[in-house]
Write a protein that holds these residues in place. Structure first.
Motif, PDB file in Angstrom:
ATOM      1  N   PHE A  79       0.914  -1.208   0.015  1.00 31.61           N
ATOM      2  CA  PHE A  79       0.248   0.098  -0.075  1.00 31.61           C
ATOM      3  C   PHE A  79       0.941   1.299   0.008  1.00 31.61           C
ATOM      4  CE2 PHE A  79      -2.463  -3.112   2.213  1.00 31.61           C
ATOM      5  CZ  PHE A  79      -3.717  -3.325   1.348  1.00 31.61           C
ATOM      6  N   ASP A  80       2.169   1.304   0.041  1.00 30.48           N
ATOM      7  CA  ASP A  80       3.001   2.277  -0.091  1.00 30.48           C
ATOM      8  C   ASP A  80       2.635   3.378  -1.169  1.00 30.48           C
ATOM      9  OD1 ASP A  80       4.051   0.921   1.976  1.00 30.48           O
ATOM     10  OD2 ASP A  80       6.316   1.280   1.302  1.00 30.48           O
ATOM     11  N   PRO A  81       2.468   3.022  -2.346  1.00 28.41           N
ATOM     12  CA  PRO A  81       2.062   3.747  -3.563  1.00 28.41           C
ATOM     13  C   PRO A  81       0.942   4.711  -3.224  1.00 28.41           C
ATOM     14  CG  PRO A  81       2.823   1.869  -4.468  1.00 28.41           C
ATOM     15  CD  PRO A  81       2.616   1.535  -2.949  1.00 28.41           C
ATOM     16  N   ILE A  82      -0.225   3.901  -2.577  1.00 26.87           N
ATOM     17  CA  ILE A  82      -1.433   4.503  -2.414  1.00 26.87           C
ATOM     18  C   ILE A  82      -1.209   5.551  -1.047  1.00 26.87           C
ATOM     19  CG2 ILE A  82      -3.675   4.342  -1.458  1.00 26.87           C
ATOM     20  CD1 ILE A  82      -3.639   1.444  -2.566  1.00 26.87           C
ATOM     21  N   ILE A  86      -1.816   9.699  -1.281  1.00 28.60           N
ATOM     22  CA  ILE A  86      -2.603  10.451  -0.434  1.00 28.60           C
ATOM     23  C   ILE A  86      -2.197  11.762   0.232  1.00 28.60           C
ATOM     24  CG2 ILE A  86      -4.114  10.181   1.618  1.00 28.60           C
ATOM     25  CD1 ILE A  86      -4.910   7.513   0.531  1.00 28.60           C
ATOM     26  N   LEU A  87      -0.712  11.096   0.872  1.00 27.02           N
ATOM     27  CA  LEU A  87       0.116  11.925   1.612  1.00 27.02           C
ATOM     28  C   LEU A  87       0.636  13.213   0.836  1.00 27.02           C
ATOM     29  CD1 LEU A  87       2.171   9.638   3.897  1.00 27.02           C
ATOM     30  CD2 LEU A  87       0.092  10.599   4.343  1.00 27.02           C
ATOM     31  N   THR A 101      -8.872  11.448   4.207  1.00 26.16           N
ATOM     32  CA  THR A 101      -9.427  10.232   5.119  1.00 26.16           C
ATOM     33  C   THR A 101     -10.736   9.801   4.748  1.00 26.16           C
ATOM     34  OG1 THR A 101      -8.190  11.180   7.012  1.00 26.16           O
ATOM     35  CG2 THR A 101      -9.963   9.416   7.647  1.00 26.16           C
ATOM     36  N   ALA A 102     -11.906  10.770   4.424  1.00 26.20           N
ATOM     37  CA  ALA A 102     -13.181  10.309   3.948  1.00 26.20           C
ATOM     38  C   ALA A 102     -13.116   9.351   2.607  1.00 26.20           C
ATOM     39  CB  ALA A 102     -13.916  11.529   4.149  1.00 26.20           C
ATOM     40  N   VAL A 122      -6.537   3.489   8.527  1.00 27.62           N
ATOM     41  CA  VAL A 122      -5.774   4.034   9.714  1.00 27.62           C
ATOM     42  C   VAL A 122      -4.315   4.025   9.704  1.00 27.62           C
ATOM     43  CG1 VAL A 122      -5.252   3.697  12.061  1.00 27.62           C
ATOM     44  CG2 VAL A 122      -7.637   3.322  11.347  1.00 27.62           C
ATOM     45  N   SER A 123      -3.810   2.621   8.666  1.00 26.39           N
ATOM     46  CA  SER A 123      -2.393   2.715   8.500  1.00 26.39           C
ATOM     47  C   SER A 123      -1.955   3.769   7.708  1.00 26.39           C
ATOM     48  CB  SER A 123      -2.331   1.463   7.777  1.00 26.39           C
ATOM     49  OG  SER A 123      -2.628   1.278   6.747  1.00 26.39           O
ATOM     50  N   ALA A 124      -2.790   4.341   6.538  1.00 31.93           N
ATOM     51  CA  ALA A 124      -2.254   5.494   6.011  1.00 31.93           C
ATOM     52  C   ALA A 124      -2.383   7.010   6.768  1.00 31.93           C
ATOM     53  CB  ALA A 124      -3.030   5.320   4.648  1.00 31.93           C
TER      54      ALA A 124
END
Length: 484
Positions: A79-82, A86-87, A101-102, A122-124
């Motif tokens: 999930f690192d690329p996702i 987002i970040l 988040t939503a 949550v992890s992201a």
């Protein structure tokens, strides 16, 4: 009498956990046990608990192995690329972070499983909220509401239950509801915007350079076994070395030009990614294998090729074996996620005591019959509206099975007597799901609050009013569009 005791038991539980007088696990076990004695059926408590545990055991197994599976996937970098995308969008802006988040929770909810949605979300987002000192209940509340709206997908559970209980086609229930549910999702995004503005006002508008001050702590997701509670159960806290250089970007060091170069800003972008790009658990060469395995797993879950607990059990075993072929490494990964597994599975089995007593003593039946019997006769032609309103509190205080198989058929029968179709009743029954996802009887919510390090009582106090409002927005849209 059972009706009064049922409502009193639920109210006692909610008050005690919201006031933090008892932990959720203790309250879920001791309060129903005490009320079971009050009802005069203390001798049957063991039978009720065993029945409750038996019914929830597959859910507990699914959560246990789902946590291990997605924990491993986060460890190996799937999930690192996702997360980085987002970040990159969110930067250090609290408003963007809350809206992000939503959006993330809504997208991931397409798999139809709340637990996996909350684990990934949550992890992201957890590192950002912690790093900027944002309110964690905002994160859990927004994620729960977004997932609640999306939980109405035909493979999410409620729609299938309504279709089964009333002998209808799930697509006939869901498809016409799409406009109302879309309005509900827009409502969640609008609320996220408002909450984000509130967080921005409280914290100020930050830049990455301002956040990355010398000798501050950065939360890194997926690094090592020592932080099984942060993010997806794989976070560590590492010291960030002081930045050096002559430009003084954003911090007033060096020559003090105060603007910084493009290279400095790019470096800040990379630093504030919330992930440890050097963690030993990364498996870049196996990225596409892990991606294919995850897609296959989710497809099999949606297509119902095998029971979900079996799918996650097989998936977790395969993921561990391929990514960590050496036994010590497998034990380390299991140890890294053991705390989350124990907390969540323990909460599920504790909830089994609560549901077992509610159902075994007959409290649920008496409560639902009392509510239906107190509907005024004049409301008969408006039974769809009545069903929608009742679904908000009832799906919070009951399991979906209890509501859709116990209460909904009674409401549908009353509606048919006044010319209201079962389809309208079924659609109206879905509007309570945004609040339902924060019910103490939903196992996935314990994954959410546990991984986010949020007290269940704090989450409840924050989310109930907003989730109820979201449900009313869906109901209002359904009436406005003529769906309900």
């Amino acid at each position: 009498m059972l009706t009064i005791l049922g409502f009193t038991m639920i109210a006692t539980f909610l008050v005690l956990i919201m006031l933090k007088k008892m932990s959720p696990i203790a309250a879920l076990v001791l309060i129903p046990a005490l009320f079971c004695v009050f009802v005069g059926k203390g001798a049957k408590l063991g039978d009720y608990v065993i029945d409750g545990v038996t019914s929830l055991a597959p859910t507990a197994a699914m959560l246990m192995f789902a946590i291990v599976y997605f924990g491993v996937m986060i460890d190996v970098g799937l999930f690192d690329p996702i997360v980085r995308g987002i970040l990159k969008f969110c930067k250090a802006d609290p408003l963007r972070i809350v809206v992000g988040t939503a959006v993330l929770a809504a997208i991931v909810s397409l798999d139809g499983d709340g637990s996996t949605t909350f684990m990934i979300t949550v992890s992201a987002m957890y590192p950002l909220y912690k790093r900027l000192k944002m309110s964690l209940v905002v994160m859990t509340g927004v994620a729960a509401m977004a997932n609640g709206v999306m939980n109405t997908l035909p493979w999410g559970g409620p729609t299938a239950r309504a279709a089964t209980a009333l002998k209808l086609d799930a697509s006939d229930i869901f498809v016409p509801m799409i406009p109302a549910l879309a309005v509900g999702l827009l409502g969640v995004l609008a609320l996220s915007y408002v909450l984000g503005r509130r967080e921005r006002k409280r914290l100020g508008v930050l830049t990455l350079d301002e956040v990355l001050e010398p000798e501050t702590e950065t939360v890194l997701v997926g690094a090592g076994a020592g932080a099984s509670g942060d993010g997806a159960g794989a976070a560590t806290v590492a010291k960030k070395a002081a930045r050096t250089g002559g430009s003084g970007s954003g911090a007033g060091t060096g020559t003090g030009t105060g603007t910084g170069t493009d290279a400095d800003l790019s470096e800040a972008d990379d630093d504030f990614q919330g992930l440890d790009p050097q963690r030993a658990t990364l498996r870049p060469k196996l990225y596409w294998f892990n991606a294919l395995l995850t897609v296959t797993l989710l497809t099999a879950m949606i297509m119902e090729w095998l029971p979900i607990p079996v799918l996650f059990l097989l998936g977790a075993a395969l993921a561990l074996t391929v990514n960590f072929p050496h036994m010590p490494d497998q034990k380390a990964r299991l140890g890294a996620h053991a705390e989350n597994v124990l907390n969540v599975s323990g909460m599920v089995f504790a909830a089994a005591v609560f549901t077992g007593v509610l159902q075994g003593t007959g409290m649920v039946d008496h409560m639902s019959k009392w509510l239906v019997s107190n509907i005024p006769d004049g409301m008969g032609p408006h039974m769809a509206l009545v069903t929608g309103v009742l679904s908000i509190p009832l799906t919070y205080f009951m399991s979906n099975d209890g509501f859709y198989f116990g209460v909904l058929p009674v409401l549908a029968e009353a509606g048919q007597a006044h010319g209201v179709s079962s389809l309208e009743i079924a659609r109206a029954s879905l509007v309570g799901q945004p609040l339902h996802m924060s019910s103490p009887l939903v196992p996935a919510v314990y994954v959410l609050v546990g991984m986010a390090k949020v007290e269940f009582g704090d989450h409840t106090r924050f989310v109930v009013k907003w989730a109820a409002l979201t449900s009313l927005v869906v109901l209002g849209a359904g009436i406005l569009f003529g769906i309900i």
